[in-house]
Design a protein around this motif. Structure first.
Motif, PDB file in Angstrom:
ATOM      1  N   ILE A  94     -88.228  19.684  -1.048  1.00 17.38           N
ATOM      2  CA  ILE A  94     -87.500  18.871  -0.150  1.00 17.38           C
ATOM      3  C   ILE A  94     -86.293  18.050  -0.875  1.00 17.38           C
ATOM      4  CG2 ILE A  94     -88.144  16.711   1.286  1.00 17.38           C
ATOM      5  CD1 ILE A  94     -89.881  19.183   1.788  1.00 17.38           C
ATOM      6  N   SER A  95     -85.408  18.142  -0.635  1.00 21.44           N
ATOM      7  CA  SER A  95     -84.131  17.405  -1.467  1.00 21.44           C
ATOM      8  C   SER A  95     -83.174  17.040  -0.226  1.00 21.44           C
ATOM      9  CB  SER A  95     -83.196  18.814  -1.778  1.00 21.44           C
ATOM     10  OG  SER A  95     -82.282  18.136  -2.612  1.00 21.44           O
ATOM     11  N   LEU A 118     -84.292  24.552   6.419  1.00 21.35           N
ATOM     12  CA  LEU A 118     -83.976  23.808   7.546  1.00 21.35           C
ATOM     13  C   LEU A 118     -83.244  22.570   7.180  1.00 21.35           C
ATOM     14  CD1 LEU A 118     -86.269  21.215   8.324  1.00 21.35           C
ATOM     15  CD2 LEU A 118     -87.736  23.267   8.589  1.00 21.35           C
ATOM     16  N   PHE A 119     -82.516  21.947   8.004  1.00 22.24           N
ATOM     17  CA  PHE A 119     -82.240  20.418   7.907  1.00 22.24           C
ATOM     18  C   PHE A 119     -82.950  19.444   8.794  1.00 22.24           C
ATOM     19  CE2 PHE A 119     -79.673  16.973   9.702  1.00 22.24           C
ATOM     20  CZ  PHE A 119     -79.558  16.232   8.865  1.00 22.24           C
ATOM     21  N   LEU A 175     -86.339  25.518   1.554  1.00 21.68           N
ATOM     22  CA  LEU A 175     -85.690  24.373   1.237  1.00 21.68           C
ATOM     23  C   LEU A 175     -85.652  23.482   2.558  1.00 21.68           C
ATOM     24  CD1 LEU A 175     -83.989  22.741  -0.376  1.00 21.68           C
ATOM     25  CD2 LEU A 175     -82.111  24.246   0.224  1.00 21.68           C
ATOM     26  N   ILE A 176     -86.172  22.396   2.226  1.00 25.11           N
ATOM     27  CA  ILE A 176     -85.768  21.480   3.555  1.00 25.11           C
ATOM     28  C   ILE A 176     -84.784  20.559   2.896  1.00 25.11           C
ATOM     29  CG2 ILE A 176     -87.021  19.569   4.987  1.00 25.11           C
ATOM     30  CD1 ILE A 176     -89.461  21.198   4.703  1.00 25.11           C
ATOM     31  N   VAL A 177     -83.769  20.262   3.455  1.00 29.28           N
ATOM     32  CA  VAL A 177     -82.725  19.325   3.534  1.00 29.28           C
ATOM     33  C   VAL A 177     -82.752  18.326   4.492  1.00 29.28           C
ATOM     34  CG1 VAL A 177     -80.162  18.954   3.294  1.00 29.28           C
ATOM     35  CG2 VAL A 177     -81.117  21.391   2.521  1.00 29.28           C
ATOM     36  N   MET A 178     -82.770  16.986   3.733  1.00 27.57           N
ATOM     37  CA  MET A 178     -82.701  15.930   4.625  1.00 27.57           C
ATOM     38  C   MET A 178     -81.472  14.745   4.279  1.00 27.57           C
ATOM     39  SD  MET A 178     -86.970  15.227   4.361  1.00 27.57           S
ATOM     40  CE  MET A 178     -86.758  14.501   6.035  1.00 27.57           C
ATOM     41  N   ALA A 179     -80.994  14.127   5.440  1.00 26.55           N
ATOM     42  CA  ALA A 179     -80.081  13.134   5.143  1.00 26.55           C
ATOM     43  C   ALA A 179     -80.085  12.285   6.428  1.00 26.55           C
ATOM     44  CB  ALA A 179     -78.686  13.925   4.710  1.00 26.55           C
ATOM     45  N   GLY A 180     -79.182  10.926   6.158  1.00 25.77           N
ATOM     46  CA  GLY A 180     -79.203  10.005   7.452  1.00 25.77           C
ATOM     47  C   GLY A 180     -77.839  10.279   7.981  1.00 25.77           C
ATOM     48  N   ASP A 185     -82.388  39.919   0.221  1.00 28.05           N
ATOM     49  CA  ASP A 185     -82.530  40.062   1.777  1.00 28.05           C
ATOM     50  C   ASP A 185     -83.007  41.470   2.220  1.00 28.05           C
ATOM     51  OD1 ASP A 185     -82.415  39.843   4.412  1.00 28.05           O
ATOM     52  OD2 ASP A 185     -80.309  39.473   4.504  1.00 28.05           O
ATOM     53  N   PRO A 186     -84.183  41.602   1.919  1.00 20.94           N
ATOM     54  CA  PRO A 186     -84.951  43.090   1.988  1.00 20.94           C
ATOM     55  C   PRO A 186     -84.686  43.827   3.358  1.00 20.94           C
ATOM     56  CG  PRO A 186     -86.622  41.371   1.270  1.00 20.94           C
ATOM     57  CD  PRO A 186     -85.400  40.400   1.614  1.00 20.94           C
ATOM     58  N   GLY A 187     -84.275  45.023   3.348  1.00 22.96           N
ATOM     59  CA  GLY A 187     -83.767  45.677   4.440  1.00 22.96           C
ATOM     60  C   GLY A 187     -82.459  45.847   4.474  1.00 22.96           C
ATOM     61  N   ARG A 188     -81.662  44.862   4.018  1.00 24.42           N
ATOM     62  CA  ARG A 188     -80.313  44.899   4.255  1.00 24.42           C
ATOM     63  C   ARG A 188     -79.255  45.542   3.215  1.00 24.42           C
ATOM     64  NH1 ARG A 188     -78.475  42.794   9.283  1.00 24.42           N
ATOM     65  NH2 ARG A 188     -80.031  41.409   9.808  1.00 24.42           N
ATOM     66  N   ARG A 189     -78.806  46.513   3.505  1.00 22.95           N
ATOM     67  CA  ARG A 189     -77.712  47.049   2.321  1.00 22.95           C
ATOM     68  C   ARG A 189     -76.755  46.255   1.897  1.00 22.95           C
ATOM     69  NH1 ARG A 189     -75.157  51.915   3.648  1.00 22.95           N
ATOM     70  NH2 ARG A 189     -75.227  51.580   5.877  1.00 22.95           N
ATOM     71  N   PHE A 190     -76.035  45.354   2.959  1.00 19.63           N
ATOM     72  CA  PHE A 190     -75.244  44.484   2.439  1.00 19.63           C
ATOM     73  C   PHE A 190     -75.696  42.840   2.330  1.00 19.63           C
ATOM     74  CE2 PHE A 190     -71.564  41.614   2.716  1.00 19.63           C
ATOM     75  CZ  PHE A 190     -70.651  42.087   2.078  1.00 19.63           C
ATOM     76  N   ILE A 191     -75.782  42.313   1.304  1.00 17.38           N
ATOM     77  CA  ILE A 191     -76.285  41.074   1.156  1.00 17.38           C
ATOM     78  C   ILE A 191     -75.333  39.957   1.065  1.00 17.38           C
ATOM     79  CG2 ILE A 191     -77.907  39.691  -0.004  1.00 17.38           C
ATOM     80  CD1 ILE A 191     -79.187  42.314  -1.168  1.00 17.38           C
ATOM     81  N   ARG A 192     -75.534  38.618   1.966  1.00 14.60           N
ATOM     82  CA  ARG A 192     -74.706  37.706   1.880  1.00 14.60           C
ATOM     83  C   ARG A 192     -75.695  36.548   1.888  1.00 14.60           C
ATOM     84  NH1 ARG A 192     -73.228  34.992   6.679  1.00 14.60           N
ATOM     85  NH2 ARG A 192     -74.193  36.021   8.473  1.00 14.60           N
ATOM     86  N   PRO A 193     -75.388  35.253   1.212  1.00 15.21           N
ATOM     87  CA  PRO A 193     -76.188  34.124   1.329  1.00 15.21           C
ATOM     88  C   PRO A 193     -76.524  33.615   2.736  1.00 15.21           C
ATOM     89  CG  PRO A 193     -74.060  33.562   0.460  1.00 15.21           C
ATOM     90  CD  PRO A 193     -74.063  35.021   0.673  1.00 15.21           C
ATOM     91  N   LYS A 194     -77.487  33.166   2.838  1.00 11.83           N
ATOM     92  CA  LYS A 194     -78.029  32.746   4.125  1.00 11.83           C
ATOM     93  C   LYS A 194     -78.806  31.257   3.822  1.00 11.83           C
ATOM     94  CE  LYS A 194     -78.253  36.989   6.583  1.00 11.83           C
ATOM     95  NZ  LYS A 194     -79.245  38.112   7.385  1.00 11.83           N
ATOM     96  N   GLY A 195     -78.800  30.484   5.007  1.00 11.66           N
ATOM     97  CA  GLY A 195     -79.515  29.262   4.838  1.00 11.66           C
ATOM     98  C   GLY A 195     -78.952  27.912   4.531  1.00 11.66           C
ATOM     99  N   TRP A 196     -79.739  26.867   4.545  1.00 14.49           N
ATOM    100  CA  TRP A 196     -78.903  25.726   4.129  1.00 14.49           C
ATOM    101  C   TRP A 196     -78.768  25.566   2.809  1.00 14.49           C
ATOM    102  CZ3 TRP A 196     -76.916  22.083   7.296  1.00 14.49           C
ATOM    103  CH2 TRP A 196     -77.372  22.416   8.875  1.00 14.49           C
ATOM    104  N   MET A 197     -77.838  24.591   2.306  1.00 17.64           N
ATOM    105  CA  MET A 197     -77.555  24.351   0.868  1.00 17.64           C
ATOM    106  C   MET A 197     -77.220  22.750   0.675  1.00 17.64           C
ATOM    107  SD  MET A 197     -74.086  26.293   0.324  1.00 17.64           S
ATOM    108  CE  MET A 197     -73.827  25.400  -1.290  1.00 17.64           C
ATOM    109  N   ILE A 198     -77.572  22.365  -0.331  1.00 14.11           N
ATOM    110  CA  ILE A 198     -77.218  21.003  -0.476  1.00 14.11           C
ATOM    111  C   ILE A 198     -76.807  20.890  -1.955  1.00 14.11           C
ATOM    112  CG2 ILE A 198     -79.580  20.492  -1.289  1.00 14.11           C
ATOM    113  CD1 ILE A 198     -78.998  17.589  -0.376  1.00 14.11           C
TER     114      ILE A 198
END
Length: 412
Positions: free
Chosen positions: A200-201, A255-256, A236-241, A169-182
């Motif tokens: 695409i997952s 994105l989802f 990462l593009i996460v898809m589901a029904g 996370d460039p520019g951030r001194r404290f880093i944490r995870p962000k975004g979608w996960m599957i």
């Protein structure tokens, strides 16, 4: 003391002071670890800090309904919706449970775990964290996902040889995870499109158009990146029904998208491209400027299809006419949340602003330049800021950005 010696002493003092100001950063490690537990519907989360020097204080801004059962001994202090952590020594850890399932309006999930898969946002699981630490203290961070046997996991980050995600996370001194996960029994398709590593997952047992989506992006993403050259190098593009949210939701470098959403809708816009613009810009509106954020996403979903030949000029103009008719139902754009007819009118107004900029600048500038500037700065956008950028490119006032027009009280 002779003048020469005083001069040497002064220069030495300046060199020493400059060196102190430009001291090399000190690093510590953040190890995020989560264990997916489908039986209980939670992710068991631990955060461990390691280093010669650690932050003085970390404040976790939690959701009290979802972040539960904190453990950390006397290092933790609970203040309303905040958990204040005072790390001690060279290693310090806390743990808690995160409730994964969450429904949006209309009873659809934007976060869900089953016995076969889990879809969620890592920046919901790891809440916003503010750190109090010396300015030269920076973090290095990793995310390890411990899942049931034969489950795989994906995030918008690169895995190392041990399967641990390396967070950046460039520019951030404290880093944490962000975004979608599957995670789970998932199937994926991957390709490099114009320099961006696209994945695409989706859950393996669902009918997902992974290859169709990659093909669609192969001719639309390069055009979109011309307007937004700082587009992420990994997506990462996460898809589901069902029962997931029947639409699109953007996140950091991800994105989802619901499996039933068409790549191009009947009104000639694209939900997928709409969310990709959100990923590209990273902007948010203040209490009256969400129309700019949503309008840009919708306008460039339409504009990208036109520029790439996905729709004809006639279809493009018809789409703008349909949006204008829909937008007439909500003439005031200066509202807190933009959706439906508000976004429709916003899209048409942005088209008019684009045309006005091009005409006023004799074709030297366009709305592309404004959008590019907003994306380079990211963060919050206001009407004042947007108007200043647009009128700078136009070289003249734009009546389409007068408050009375945006409120639907008069024509430009």
């Amino acid at each position: 003391m002779p003048f020469f010696l005083r001069l040497v002493a002064l220069l030495a003092a300046l060199v020493f002071a400059t060196g102190a100001l430009a001291a090399d950063p000190e690093y510590y490690d953040i190890l995020y670890k989560t264990r997916m537990n489908p039986e209980d519907g939670v992710a068991e989360v631990s955060i461990t800090l390691k280093g010669r020097e650690l932050p003085d204080e970390l404040t976790l801004h939690i959701d009290k309904d979802r972040h539960l059962n904190f453990e950390g001994g006397k290092s933790l202090e609970f203040v309303g919706n905040k958990v204040v952590w005072h790390p001690k020594g060279k290693t310090s850890s806390i743990r808690y449970d995160f409730v994964i399932d969450e429904k949006k309006s209309r009873g659809r999930y934007d976060s869900r775990i089953t016995d076969k898969w889990a879809i969620l946002r890592s920046d919901k699981m790891i809440p916003p964290i503010s750190a109090r630490a010396p300015k030269n203290l920076h973090s290095r961070a990793t995310l390890e996902i411990d899942a049931p046997d034969k489950w795989n996991a994906l995030t918008p980050y690169v895995k190392d040889e041990k399967g641990i995600f390396q967070l950046k996370d460039p520019g951030r001194r404290f880093i944490r995870p962000k975004g979608w996960m599957i995670a789970g029994h998932i199937g994926s398709r991957q390709d490099i499109i114009d320099g961006t590593d696209v994945v695409i997952s989706a859950p393996r047992d669902e009918n997902i158009r992974r290859q169709d989506t990659l093909a669609f992006l192969s001719w639309t993403l390069p055009e979109l990146k011309k307007v937004f050259p700082q587009f992420p190098q990994k997506l990462l593009i996460v898809m589901a029904g069902d029962p997931m949210w029947r639409g699109g939701l953007s996140g950091t470098r991800s994105l989802f998208m619901h499996a039933d959403r068409p790549l191009i809708s009947g009104n000639r816009t694209s939900s997928l491209l709409h969310e990709l613009v959100h990923v590209a810009t990273g902007i948010r509106g203040d209490k009256e400027s969400d129309w700019i954020v949503e309008g840009l996403a919708e306008y460039y979903s339409l504009k990208t299809l036109r520029r790439t030949g996905g729709i004809s000029e006639r279809r493009y103009q018809e789409a703008l006419e349909d949006l204008a008719n829909w937008g007439s139902k909500s003439p005031n754009l200066l509202v807190k949340r933009s959706s439906g007819p508000v976004t429709a009118r916003a899209t048409v107004v942005l088209h008019e602003i684009d045309t006005a900029i091009q005409q006023s600048s004799n074709g030297k500038s366009s709305l592309d330049d404004v959008a590019k500037a907003l994306a380079s700065e990211r963060g919050e956008v206001t009407l004042k800021k947007f108007r200043a950028l647009a009128e700078k490119e136009a070289g003249a006032p734009l009546p389409q950005l007068e408050r009375t027009f945006l409120e639907g009280k008069k024509k430009p």
